[in-house]
Design a protein around this motif. Structure first.
Motif, PDB file in Angstrom:
ATOM      1  N   ARG A 130       0.011  -2.187   0.435  1.00  0.00           N
ATOM      2  CA  ARG A 130       0.762  -3.308   1.015  1.00  0.00           C
ATOM      3  C   ARG A 130       0.085  -3.813   2.291  1.00  0.00           C
ATOM      4  NH1 ARG A 130       6.249  -4.962   0.773  1.00  0.00           N
ATOM      5  NH2 ARG A 130       6.636  -6.359   2.483  1.00  0.00           N
ATOM      6  N   VAL A 146      -2.615  -6.051   1.333  1.00  0.00           N
ATOM      7  CA  VAL A 146      -2.079  -7.358   0.914  1.00  0.00           C
ATOM      8  C   VAL A 146      -1.777  -8.207   2.147  1.00  0.00           C
ATOM      9  CG1 VAL A 146      -0.196  -8.554  -0.263  1.00  0.00           C
ATOM     10  CG2 VAL A 146      -1.119  -6.440  -1.239  1.00  0.00           C
ATOM     11  N   GLU A 147      -1.094  -7.603   3.113  1.00  0.00           N
ATOM     12  CA  GLU A 147      -0.700  -8.360   4.306  1.00  0.00           C
ATOM     13  C   GLU A 147      -1.924  -8.800   5.124  1.00  0.00           C
ATOM     14  OE1 GLU A 147       3.754  -6.425   4.844  1.00  0.00           O
ATOM     15  OE2 GLU A 147       2.058  -5.582   5.941  1.00  0.00           O
ATOM     16  N   GLU A 197      -3.829 -11.625   2.655  1.00  0.00           N
ATOM     17  CA  GLU A 197      -3.136 -12.690   1.928  1.00  0.00           C
ATOM     18  C   GLU A 197      -3.528 -14.076   2.461  1.00  0.00           C
ATOM     19  OE1 GLU A 197       1.264 -11.772   3.159  1.00  0.00           O
ATOM     20  OE2 GLU A 197       1.128 -13.926   2.826  1.00  0.00           O
ATOM     21  N   GLN A 200      -0.683 -13.675  -6.448  1.00  0.00           N
ATOM     22  CA  GLN A 200      -0.166 -12.337  -6.803  1.00  0.00           C
ATOM     23  C   GLN A 200      -1.110 -11.660  -7.796  1.00  0.00           C
ATOM     24  OE1 GLN A 200       3.962 -12.483  -8.173  1.00  0.00           O
ATOM     25  NE2 GLN A 200       4.302 -14.226  -6.833  1.00  0.00           N
ATOM     26  N   PHE A 224       5.526 -12.953   0.420  1.00  0.00           N
ATOM     27  CA  PHE A 224       4.471 -12.849  -0.598  1.00  0.00           C
ATOM     28  C   PHE A 224       4.122 -11.388  -0.891  1.00  0.00           C
ATOM     29  CE2 PHE A 224      -0.043 -12.510  -1.706  1.00  0.00           C
ATOM     30  CZ  PHE A 224      -0.056 -13.243  -2.871  1.00  0.00           C
ATOM     31  N   ALA A 225       3.990 -10.599   0.174  1.00  0.00           N
ATOM     32  CA  ALA A 225       3.628  -9.179  -0.028  1.00  0.00           C
ATOM     33  C   ALA A 225       4.693  -8.468  -0.857  1.00  0.00           C
ATOM     34  CB  ALA A 225       3.445  -8.490   1.321  1.00  0.00           C
ATOM     35  N   ASP A 226       5.971  -8.818  -0.641  1.00  0.00           N
ATOM     36  CA  ASP A 226       7.057  -8.208  -1.434  1.00  0.00           C
ATOM     37  C   ASP A 226       6.891  -8.555  -2.912  1.00  0.00           C
ATOM     38  OD1 ASP A 226       8.272  -7.187   0.822  1.00  0.00           O
ATOM     39  OD2 ASP A 226       9.463  -9.001   1.144  1.00  0.00           O
ATOM     40  N   ARG A 227       6.548  -9.798  -3.173  1.00  0.00           N
ATOM     41  CA  ARG A 227       6.388 -10.220  -4.578  1.00  0.00           C
ATOM     42  C   ARG A 227       5.216  -9.485  -5.232  1.00  0.00           C
ATOM     43  NH1 ARG A 227       7.683 -14.957  -1.964  1.00  0.00           N
ATOM     44  NH2 ARG A 227       5.596 -15.886  -1.927  1.00  0.00           N
ATOM     45  N   VAL A 228       4.145  -9.329  -4.467  1.00  0.00           N
ATOM     46  CA  VAL A 228       2.994  -8.594  -5.020  1.00  0.00           C
ATOM     47  C   VAL A 228       3.385  -7.146  -5.310  1.00  0.00           C
ATOM     48  CG1 VAL A 228       0.687  -7.688  -4.504  1.00  0.00           C
ATOM     49  CG2 VAL A 228       1.248 -10.041  -3.906  1.00  0.00           C
ATOM     50  N   MET A 229       4.072  -6.523  -4.365  1.00  0.00           N
ATOM     51  CA  MET A 229       4.411  -5.108  -4.535  1.00  0.00           C
ATOM     52  C   MET A 229       5.378  -4.905  -5.694  1.00  0.00           C
ATOM     53  SD  MET A 229       2.359  -3.860  -2.513  1.00  0.00           S
ATOM     54  CE  MET A 229       2.698  -2.152  -2.904  1.00  0.00           C
TER      55      MET A 229
END
Lengths: 182, 107
Positions: free
Chosen positions: A13, A16-17, A20, A42, B24-29
Protein backbone atom coordinates in the motif's frame (compact mmCIF):
# COMPACT_ATOMS: atom_id res chain seq x y z
CA UNK A 1 10.10 -3.43 -1.39
CA UNK A 2 11.33 -6.69 0.15
CA UNK A 3 8.39 -6.70 2.58
CA UNK A 4 5.93 -6.19 -0.27
CA UNK A 5 7.57 -9.04 -2.17
CA UNK A 6 7.02 -11.26 0.88
CA UNK A 7 3.29 -10.51 0.61
CA UNK A 8 3.07 -7.68 3.14
CA UNK A 9 0.00 -5.74 1.95
CA UNK A 10 0.74 -2.75 4.16
CA UNK A 11 4.14 -2.36 2.52
CA UNK A 12 2.51 -2.69 -0.89
CA UNK A 13 0.00 0.00 0.00
CA UNK A 14 2.88 2.35 0.76
CA UNK A 15 4.24 1.71 -2.72
CA UNK A 16 0.80 2.50 -4.20
CA UNK A 17 0.57 5.75 -2.25
CA UNK A 18 4.10 6.76 -3.23
CA UNK A 19 3.74 6.12 -6.95
CA UNK A 20 0.04 6.75 -7.65
CA UNK A 21 0.89 10.33 -8.73
CA UNK A 22 3.32 9.14 -11.40
CA UNK A 23 0.89 6.50 -12.65
CA UNK A 24 -1.97 9.03 -12.63
CA UNK A 25 0.04 11.54 -14.67
CA UNK A 26 0.69 8.88 -17.29
CA UNK A 27 -2.73 7.24 -17.42
CA UNK A 28 -4.82 10.42 -17.17
CA UNK A 29 -2.48 12.18 -19.59
CA UNK A 30 -3.12 9.41 -22.09
CA UNK A 31 -6.80 8.65 -21.47
CA UNK A 32 -8.22 11.71 -19.79
CA UNK A 33 -9.83 11.78 -16.36
CA UNK A 34 -12.65 9.41 -15.51
CA UNK A 35 -13.57 5.90 -14.52
CA UNK A 36 -11.57 4.20 -17.27
CA UNK A 37 -8.36 5.95 -16.24
CA UNK A 38 -9.00 4.96 -12.63
CA UNK A 39 -9.56 1.32 -13.68
CA UNK A 40 -6.39 1.29 -15.76
CA UNK A 41 -4.47 2.88 -12.87
CA UNK A 42 -5.69 0.13 -10.54
CA UNK A 43 -4.76 -2.50 -13.11
CA UNK A 44 -1.20 -1.10 -13.24
CA UNK A 45 -0.73 -1.83 -9.54
CA UNK A 46 -2.54 -5.17 -9.63
CA UNK A 47 -0.21 -6.32 -12.41
CA UNK A 48 2.75 -5.08 -10.43
CA UNK A 49 1.48 -7.02 -7.39
CA UNK A 50 1.30 -10.17 -9.53
CA UNK A 51 4.80 -9.67 -10.89
CA UNK A 52 6.46 -8.67 -7.62
CA UNK A 53 8.34 -11.96 -7.54
CA UNK A 54 9.88 -11.19 -10.92
CA UNK A 55 10.77 -7.56 -10.22
CA UNK A 56 14.49 -7.63 -9.58
CA UNK A 57 14.84 -3.96 -8.84
CA UNK A 58 17.22 -3.36 -11.74
CA UNK A 59 14.91 -0.71 -13.13
CA UNK A 60 13.74 2.20 -11.00
CA UNK A 61 10.31 1.40 -9.65
CA UNK A 62 8.82 4.59 -11.08
CA UNK A 63 10.13 3.70 -14.53
CA UNK A 64 8.83 0.13 -14.22
CA UNK A 65 5.34 1.27 -13.18
CA UNK A 66 5.24 3.98 -15.84
CA UNK A 67 6.12 1.39 -18.48
CA UNK A 68 3.16 -0.78 -17.37
CA UNK A 69 0.96 2.34 -17.29
CA UNK A 70 1.87 3.49 -20.79
CA UNK A 71 1.39 0.02 -22.26
CA UNK A 72 -2.02 -0.45 -20.65
CA UNK A 73 -3.05 3.07 -21.74
CA UNK A 74 -2.01 2.44 -25.34
CA UNK A 75 -3.95 -0.85 -25.27
CA UNK A 76 -7.02 1.00 -24.00
CA UNK A 77 -6.67 3.60 -26.77
CA UNK A 78 -6.44 0.81 -29.37
CA UNK A 79 -9.56 -0.75 -27.89
CA UNK A 80 -11.38 2.61 -28.11
CA UNK A 81 -10.22 3.11 -31.67
CA UNK A 82 -11.48 -0.34 -32.70
CA UNK A 83 -14.80 0.51 -31.06
CA UNK A 84 -15.04 3.88 -32.84
CA UNK A 85 -13.98 2.41 -36.16
CA UNK A 86 -17.01 0.16 -36.10
CA UNK A 87 -19.29 3.18 -36.08
CA UNK A 88 -17.32 6.01 -37.67
CA UNK A 89 -16.09 5.87 -41.25
CA UNK A 90 -12.54 7.13 -41.37
CA UNK A 91 -11.43 8.26 -44.79
CA UNK A 92 -8.29 9.85 -43.48
CA UNK A 93 -6.31 6.77 -42.47
CA UNK A 94 -2.67 6.51 -43.46
CA UNK A 95 0.50 8.48 -43.15
CA UNK A 96 -1.13 11.71 -44.23
CA UNK A 97 -3.60 11.62 -41.35
CA UNK A 98 -3.55 14.89 -39.45
CA UNK A 99 -1.54 15.07 -36.25
CA UNK A 100 -4.43 16.47 -34.30
CA UNK A 101 -7.38 14.18 -33.77
CA UNK A 102 -10.94 15.47 -33.54
CA UNK A 103 -12.13 15.77 -29.96
CA UNK A 104 -14.32 12.75 -29.29
CA UNK A 105 -14.40 12.82 -25.52
CA UNK A 106 -16.05 16.15 -24.85
CA UNK A 107 -12.75 18.04 -24.70
CA UNK A 108 -13.94 20.50 -27.34
CA UNK A 109 -16.25 21.97 -24.74
CA UNK A 110 -13.53 22.55 -22.15
CA UNK A 111 -13.72 25.95 -20.52
CA UNK A 112 -10.83 27.83 -22.10
CA UNK A 113 -10.31 29.83 -18.92
CA UNK A 114 -9.36 26.65 -17.06
CA UNK A 115 -5.69 26.33 -18.01
CA UNK A 116 -5.18 22.88 -16.52
CA UNK A 117 -8.19 21.43 -18.29
CA UNK A 118 -7.19 23.14 -21.54
CA UNK A 119 -3.64 21.77 -21.40
CA UNK A 120 -4.88 18.25 -20.70
CA UNK A 121 -7.53 18.47 -23.42
CA UNK A 122 -4.96 19.71 -25.93
CA UNK A 123 -2.59 16.83 -25.11
CA UNK A 124 -5.42 14.34 -25.54
CA UNK A 125 -6.07 15.64 -29.04
CA UNK A 126 -2.62 14.48 -30.16
CA UNK A 127 -2.35 11.11 -31.81
CA UNK A 128 -1.51 8.39 -29.25
CA UNK A 129 2.14 7.96 -30.26
CA UNK A 130 2.76 11.72 -30.01
CA UNK A 131 0.69 11.98 -26.86
CA UNK A 132 2.78 9.25 -25.20
CA UNK A 133 5.99 11.15 -25.91
CA UNK A 134 4.59 14.43 -24.54
CA UNK A 135 3.27 12.71 -21.40
CA UNK A 136 6.49 10.82 -20.67
CA UNK A 137 9.02 13.41 -21.79
CA UNK A 138 7.41 16.75 -20.96
CA UNK A 139 4.86 16.06 -18.23
CA UNK A 140 6.54 13.17 -16.41
CA UNK A 141 10.04 14.51 -17.08
CA UNK A 142 11.73 11.28 -18.19
CA UNK A 143 14.82 11.74 -20.34
CA UNK A 144 14.83 10.92 -24.04
CA UNK A 145 16.55 7.54 -23.66
CA UNK A 146 14.21 6.35 -20.90
CA UNK A 147 11.20 7.51 -22.91
CA UNK A 148 12.51 5.66 -25.97
CA UNK A 149 13.07 2.51 -23.93
CA UNK A 150 9.56 2.65 -22.46
CA UNK A 151 7.98 3.08 -25.88
CA UNK A 152 10.32 0.61 -27.55
CA UNK A 153 11.42 3.13 -30.18
CA UNK A 154 14.73 4.82 -30.99
CA UNK A 155 15.70 8.06 -29.20
CA UNK A 156 15.64 9.85 -32.56
CA UNK A 157 12.00 8.84 -32.98
CA UNK A 158 11.19 10.29 -29.57
CA UNK A 159 12.80 13.58 -30.52
CA UNK A 160 11.05 13.84 -33.88
CA UNK A 161 7.66 12.93 -32.39
CA UNK A 162 8.19 15.42 -29.59
CA UNK A 163 9.08 18.16 -32.04
CA UNK A 164 5.96 17.50 -34.14
CA UNK A 165 3.77 17.26 -31.06
CA UNK A 166 5.02 20.55 -29.68
CA UNK A 167 4.37 22.22 -33.04
CA UNK A 168 0.84 20.84 -32.96
CA UNK A 169 0.27 22.01 -29.39
CA UNK A 170 1.38 25.59 -30.04
CA UNK A 171 -1.82 26.81 -31.72
CA UNK A 172 -4.00 24.82 -29.32
CA UNK A 173 -2.43 26.46 -26.29
CA UNK A 174 -1.46 29.80 -27.79
CA UNK A 175 -3.87 31.76 -25.59
CA UNK A 176 -2.49 30.26 -22.40
CA UNK A 177 1.14 30.70 -23.35
CA UNK A 178 0.69 34.30 -24.39
CA UNK A 179 -1.32 35.12 -21.32
CA UNK A 180 1.21 33.36 -19.10
CA UNK A 181 -1.66 32.65 -16.77
CA UNK A 182 -1.89 30.09 -13.99
CA UNK B 1 14.28 27.32 -28.98
CA UNK B 2 12.16 30.42 -28.61
CA UNK B 3 10.73 32.00 -25.50
CA UNK B 4 7.33 30.77 -26.67
CA UNK B 5 8.60 27.14 -26.79
CA UNK B 6 10.00 27.42 -23.29
CA UNK B 7 6.72 28.81 -22.00
CA UNK B 8 4.85 25.94 -23.63
CA UNK B 9 7.15 23.39 -21.98
CA UNK B 10 6.69 25.09 -18.63
CA UNK B 11 2.91 25.09 -19.11
CA UNK B 12 2.91 21.35 -19.83
CA UNK B 13 5.07 20.61 -16.79
CA UNK B 14 2.95 22.75 -14.49
CA UNK B 15 -0.53 21.97 -15.75
CA UNK B 16 -0.28 18.59 -17.42
CA UNK B 17 -0.36 16.42 -14.31
CA UNK B 18 -3.51 14.97 -12.78
CA UNK B 19 -4.34 12.75 -9.87
CA UNK B 20 -6.76 9.92 -9.31
CA UNK B 21 -9.76 10.58 -7.13
CA UNK B 22 -9.56 10.18 -3.35
CA UNK B 23 -9.37 6.61 -2.05
CA UNK B 24 -7.38 5.29 -5.00
CA UNK B 25 -5.05 3.24 -2.79
CA UNK B 26 -8.10 1.69 -1.07
CA UNK B 27 -9.52 0.65 -4.42
CA UNK B 28 -6.23 -0.90 -5.46
CA UNK B 29 -5.90 -2.79 -2.19
CA UNK B 30 -9.45 -4.15 -2.50
CA UNK B 31 -8.51 -5.57 -5.90
CA UNK B 32 -5.22 -6.94 -4.57
CA UNK B 33 -7.11 -8.72 -1.76
CA UNK B 34 -9.43 -10.26 -4.36
CA UNK B 35 -6.49 -11.69 -6.28
CA UNK B 36 -6.53 -15.50 -6.17
CA UNK B 37 -3.51 -16.84 -4.35
CA UNK B 38 -2.74 -20.47 -5.11
CA UNK B 39 0.11 -22.14 -3.23
CA UNK B 40 2.21 -22.12 -6.40
CA UNK B 41 1.53 -18.37 -6.95
CA UNK B 42 2.69 -17.60 -3.46
CA UNK B 43 6.05 -19.32 -3.96
CA UNK B 44 8.93 -16.91 -4.07
CA UNK B 45 12.34 -17.62 -5.55
CA UNK B 46 13.92 -18.42 -2.14
CA UNK B 47 11.01 -20.84 -1.46
CA UNK B 48 11.64 -22.53 -4.77
CA UNK B 49 15.40 -22.83 -4.12
CA UNK B 50 14.71 -24.46 -0.73
CA UNK B 51 12.18 -26.82 -2.32
CA UNK B 52 14.57 -27.73 -5.15
CA UNK B 53 17.46 -28.33 -2.72
CA UNK B 54 15.31 -30.66 -0.57
CA UNK B 55 14.15 -32.54 -3.68
CA UNK B 56 17.76 -32.95 -4.83
CA UNK B 57 18.89 -34.31 -1.45
CA UNK B 58 15.96 -36.77 -1.47
CA UNK B 59 16.78 -37.93 -5.01
CA UNK B 60 20.44 -38.50 -4.12
CA UNK B 61 19.46 -40.42 -0.96
CA UNK B 62 17.11 -42.67 -2.96
CA UNK B 63 19.80 -43.29 -5.58
CA UNK B 64 22.36 -44.26 -2.90
CA UNK B 65 19.81 -46.55 -1.24
CA UNK B 66 19.04 -48.24 -4.58
CA UNK B 67 22.73 -48.61 -5.42
CA UNK B 68 23.53 -50.20 -2.07
CA UNK B 69 21.70 -53.47 -2.89
CA UNK B 70 22.37 -53.57 -6.63
CA UNK B 71 25.10 -56.27 -6.53
CA UNK B 72 22.84 -58.81 -4.79
CA UNK B 73 20.08 -58.18 -7.38
CA UNK B 74 22.48 -58.45 -10.37
CA UNK B 75 21.53 -54.90 -11.45
CA UNK B 76 23.79 -52.48 -13.23
CA UNK B 77 24.34 -49.16 -11.48
CA UNK B 78 22.03 -47.36 -13.91
CA UNK B 79 19.24 -49.90 -13.42
CA UNK B 80 19.63 -49.60 -9.69
CA UNK B 81 19.50 -45.80 -9.71
CA UNK B 82 16.45 -45.78 -11.99
CA UNK B 83 14.75 -48.54 -10.01
CA UNK B 84 14.51 -50.90 -13.00
CA UNK B 85 14.36 -54.68 -12.72
CA UNK B 86 17.42 -56.43 -14.15
CA UNK B 87 16.89 -57.47 -17.78
CA UNK B 88 17.48 -61.21 -18.26
CA UNK B 89 16.60 -63.73 -21.00
CA UNK B 90 13.87 -65.10 -18.75
CA UNK B 91 12.31 -61.67 -18.19
CA UNK B 92 12.41 -60.92 -21.94
CA UNK B 93 10.64 -64.12 -22.99
CA UNK B 94 8.32 -64.36 -20.02
CA UNK B 95 4.92 -64.79 -21.76
CA UNK B 96 2.98 -63.83 -18.65
CA UNK B 97 4.82 -60.55 -18.40
CA UNK B 98 4.32 -59.81 -22.11
CA UNK B 99 0.63 -60.76 -22.39
CA UNK B 100 -0.84 -61.23 -18.92
CA UNK B 101 -4.44 -61.40 -20.23
CA UNK B 102 -3.61 -64.11 -22.80
CA UNK B 103 -1.75 -66.27 -20.33
CA UNK B 104 -4.59 -65.96 -17.81
CA UNK B 105 -7.24 -67.11 -20.34
CA UNK B 106 -5.01 -70.03 -21.46
CA UNK B 107 -4.72 -71.24 -17.91
Amino acid sequence: MRQARDGDERAFREIVETYEGAVAATVIGMLGPGGTADDVGQEVFVRFWRSLGNFRGDAALKTYLTRIAINLSLNELKRRKRFLDRFISRDREGDDAPLIEPATDGTATVDRRDTRASVQAAVRRLKPEHRAVVVLRMIEGHDTNTTAEMLDVRPGTVMSRLSRAMQALKPLLADHVEKGDD
Amino acid sequence: MTEHDLQLEQLLRDKGRSNFGPGFADRVMRRVEEEPVGWIDSLTLPDFVRFAAAALVLAVALAVFSLSGSSERSQTALEAVLGLDPVTATSIYDAQALMPAASESAS
